[in-house]
Enzyme design. Sequence first.
Site, PDB file in Angstrom:
ATOM      1  N   CYS A  99      42.684  51.171  47.406  1.00 19.21           N
ATOM      2  CA  CYS A  99      41.633  51.580  46.540  1.00 19.21           C
ATOM      3  C   CYS A  99      41.973  53.195  46.391  1.00 19.21           C
ATOM      4  O   CYS A  99      41.297  53.944  45.591  1.00 19.21           O
ATOM      5  CB  CYS A  99      40.381  51.429  47.042  1.00 19.21           C
ATOM      6  SG  CYS A  99      39.700  51.954  48.392  1.00 19.21           S
ATOM      7  N   GLU A 108      38.697  42.629  45.146  1.00 19.98           N
ATOM      8  CA  GLU A 108      37.797  43.357  45.355  1.00 19.98           C
ATOM      9  C   GLU A 108      38.567  44.898  45.524  1.00 19.98           C
ATOM     10  O   GLU A 108      39.681  45.344  45.824  1.00 19.98           O
ATOM     11  CB  GLU A 108      37.372  43.161  46.800  1.00 19.98           C
ATOM     12  CG  GLU A 108      36.263  44.060  47.275  1.00 19.98           C
ATOM     13  CD  GLU A 108      36.521  45.224  48.336  1.00 19.98           C
ATOM     14  OE1 GLU A 108      35.700  45.839  48.647  1.00 19.98           O
ATOM     15  OE2 GLU A 108      37.574  45.333  48.621  1.00 19.98           O
ATOM     16  N   ARG A 136      26.846  49.763  49.751  1.00 22.13           N
ATOM     17  CA  ARG A 136      28.277  49.712  49.261  1.00 22.13           C
ATOM     18  C   ARG A 136      28.611  48.978  48.042  1.00 22.13           C
ATOM     19  O   ARG A 136      28.507  47.771  48.059  1.00 22.13           O
ATOM     20  CB  ARG A 136      28.828  48.886  50.508  1.00 22.13           C
ATOM     21  CG  ARG A 136      30.342  49.017  50.252  1.00 22.13           C
ATOM     22  CD  ARG A 136      30.972  48.168  51.688  1.00 22.13           C
ATOM     23  NE  ARG A 136      32.366  48.585  51.813  1.00 22.13           N
ATOM     24  CZ  ARG A 136      33.067  49.506  52.384  1.00 22.13           C
ATOM     25  NH1 ARG A 136      32.496  50.405  52.939  1.00 22.13           N
ATOM     26  NH2 ARG A 136      34.475  49.812  52.403  1.00 22.13           N
ATOM     27  N   ARG A 180      30.684  47.788  45.160  1.00 22.74           N
ATOM     28  CA  ARG A 180      32.200  47.323  45.024  1.00 22.74           C
ATOM     29  C   ARG A 180      32.234  46.613  43.755  1.00 22.74           C
ATOM     30  O   ARG A 180      31.463  45.859  43.328  1.00 22.74           O
ATOM     31  CB  ARG A 180      32.695  46.736  46.322  1.00 22.74           C
ATOM     32  CG  ARG A 180      33.002  47.644  47.555  1.00 22.74           C
ATOM     33  CD  ARG A 180      34.026  48.594  47.011  1.00 22.74           C
ATOM     34  NE  ARG A 180      34.652  49.221  48.248  1.00 22.74           N
ATOM     35  CZ  ARG A 180      34.208  50.442  48.570  1.00 22.74           C
ATOM     36  NH1 ARG A 180      33.127  51.240  48.057  1.00 22.74           N
ATOM     37  NH2 ARG A 180      34.738  51.133  49.561  1.00 22.74           N
TER      38      ARG A 180
HETATM   39  C1  LIG Z   1      41.439  48.346  51.095  1.00 26.84           C
HETATM   40  S1  LIG Z   1      42.373  47.951  52.588  1.00 26.84           S
HETATM   41  C2  LIG Z   1      41.723  46.037  52.552  1.00 26.84           C
HETATM   42  C3  LIG Z   1      41.144  45.665  53.740  1.00 26.84           C
HETATM   43  C4  LIG Z   1      40.667  44.283  53.836  1.00 26.84           C
HETATM   44  N1  LIG Z   1      40.248  43.474  52.637  1.00 26.84           N
HETATM   45  C5  LIG Z   1      39.831  43.781  55.104  1.00 26.84           C
HETATM   46  O1  LIG Z   1      38.923  43.095  55.046  1.00 26.84           O
HETATM   47  O2  LIG Z   1      40.093  44.276  56.202  1.00 26.84           O
HETATM   48  C6  LIG Z   1      43.763  47.890  52.069  1.00 26.84           C
HETATM   49  C7  LIG Z   1      44.921  47.356  52.789  1.00 26.84           C
HETATM   50  O3  LIG Z   1      46.337  47.141  52.122  1.00 26.84           O
HETATM   51  C8  LIG Z   1      47.193  47.697  53.099  1.00 26.84           C
HETATM   52  N2  LIG Z   1      48.408  47.977  52.295  1.00 26.84           N
HETATM   53  C9  LIG Z   1      48.760  49.170  51.694  1.00 26.84           C
HETATM   54  N3  LIG Z   1      49.944  49.039  50.982  1.00 26.84           N
HETATM   55  C10 LIG Z   1      50.450  47.997  51.430  1.00 26.84           C
HETATM   56  C11 LIG Z   1      51.605  47.196  51.268  1.00 26.84           C
HETATM   57  N4  LIG Z   1      52.691  47.685  50.499  1.00 26.84           N
HETATM   58  N5  LIG Z   1      52.049  45.996  51.874  1.00 26.84           N
HETATM   59  C12 LIG Z   1      50.996  45.514  52.740  1.00 26.84           C
HETATM   60  N6  LIG Z   1      49.795  45.994  52.859  1.00 26.84           N
HETATM   61  C13 LIG Z   1      49.536  47.042  52.438  1.00 26.84           C
HETATM   62  C14 LIG Z   1      46.595  49.063  53.795  1.00 26.84           C
HETATM   63  O4  LIG Z   1      47.189  49.130  54.887  1.00 26.84           O
HETATM   64  C15 LIG Z   1      45.088  48.415  53.769  1.00 26.84           C
HETATM   65  O5  LIG Z   1      44.918  47.799  55.384  1.00 26.84           O
END
Ligand SMILES: C[S@@+](CC[C@H](N)C(=O)[O-])C[C@H]1O[C@@H](n2cnc3c(N)ncnc32)[C@H](O)[C@@H]1O
Length: 412
Positions: free
Chosen positions: A169, A216, A259, A261
């Site tokens: 995000c 989300e 929160r 979203r």
């Molecule tokens: C907003 S968080 C999502 C958290 C998740 N919904 C949870 O319940 O914990 C976004 C996640 O995407 C991961 N991310 C970002 N770029 C990525 C990529 N290219 N490949 C895999 N994961 C990635 C980040 O490390 C982060 O943990």
Amino acid sequence: MTKIDHKEARETLVKSLQETFPGEESDELGAAVGHWLQSPNHDVPFLSTSMRKHCCRLLQSSKPPKGVNKRVGEDHEYYQLLLPIDWSDIPFPPVETPKFKFIDLFAGIGGFRIAMQELGGKCVFSSEWDLPAKATYEANFGEVPYGDIRRIDETTIPDHDVLCAGFPCQPFSLAGVSARNSLNQASGFAHETQGTLFFDIMRIVKAKRPQCVFLENVKNLVGHDRGKTFAVIESSIRSLGYDFRYELIDASPLVPQKRVRCYMVCFRDTDRTFAFPKIEGAPLPLKSILEEQVDPSFTISERLWAGHQRRTRNNLERGTGFTAFCADIDKPANTIVARYGKDGKECLIPQSGKPPRMLTPRECARLQGFPEEFLIPVSKGQAYKQFGNSVAIPVIRKIARNIVELLPRRGT
Ligand SMILES: C[S@@+](CC[C@H](N)C(=O)[O-])C[C@H]1O[C@@H](n2cnc3c(N)ncnc32)[C@H](O)[C@@H]1O
């Protein structure tokens, strides 16, 4: 039948595969073997058929039983015969008789996964590139997610009914956008590393055609770039033949945290009309999740507290920027964010006769509705980041219930 510990099985298989297929294996081998142990009748990325056969032979020197077809309800039977794996040390093992399949993209620490598994879903693919988040995920689900989603060939992802993704995000969040604007850097889709990840979701949707896409993100996604970003998201999804519904939902009637979203639910067949659940009611009080005994190390120093108060006063006079207050524990907490561990300014718990204290990682877990048995195997700093990035599970659970009701019944 003696059961084999899942970690031991994975390590043994990876080692043997590296010896038997030198040069053929990838750096994703650990994730690949771990995924296969959870879903042994699926093809999984980075594990060729000959590698899977090798794994079968190693674990149980017999061939996979004949006549077991690949329908979802029969996974468990097949897996029991083939792989007597012991999952007893993890709190959220693979479901035994799955009702549907899902994938967990940008999985973080598995907030979506907890809710989807509770409803009978089997996770057939997960991806997360942050190493500490992977460690938390593995400790809880017994599976190491694959890494960078941009490197995954979408055609190798197993078929699934629901695609879940809380995609990054920062490119769209208010704080992220203003920080990037002040540095003259691009936000939204133009953000150089994180902005295009939505299109990685789209290429998977296009190739795999799941029944439902469940996304989300921050509420600012809707208004980002005067609505243009959100319009691109909606039209991309619709152009693949999906319906597009969204709602901004505040989690505070379900967890004691404000929160809000943006939740998006997109069904492939537009005749199945999805409706968001009503999430109403009085906000819950922060005091309902506070721990009774908290280590003194969570109390912030006199110096930090004085600095917080000074900066808050100055900024209030200017009408901008940093503000830090003690929380009103009869009301919900402010939104917990990934940076919370830096100074705790979003939510400090008042204490009599001393500076306030930070929330503990367990309290942050509770603010997001994580079950008490959820393991936190990482440092405090990482835990704050992981829970700040995560989803409010009770909201996901309620929405997911309405999604699952619309999925075709298996085996009928
Ligand atoms: C907003 S968080 C999502 C958290 C998740 N919904 C949870 O319940 O914990 C976004 C996640 O995407 C991961 N991310 C970002 N770029 C990525 C990529 N290219 N490949 C895999 N994961 C990635 C980040 O490390 C982060 O943990």
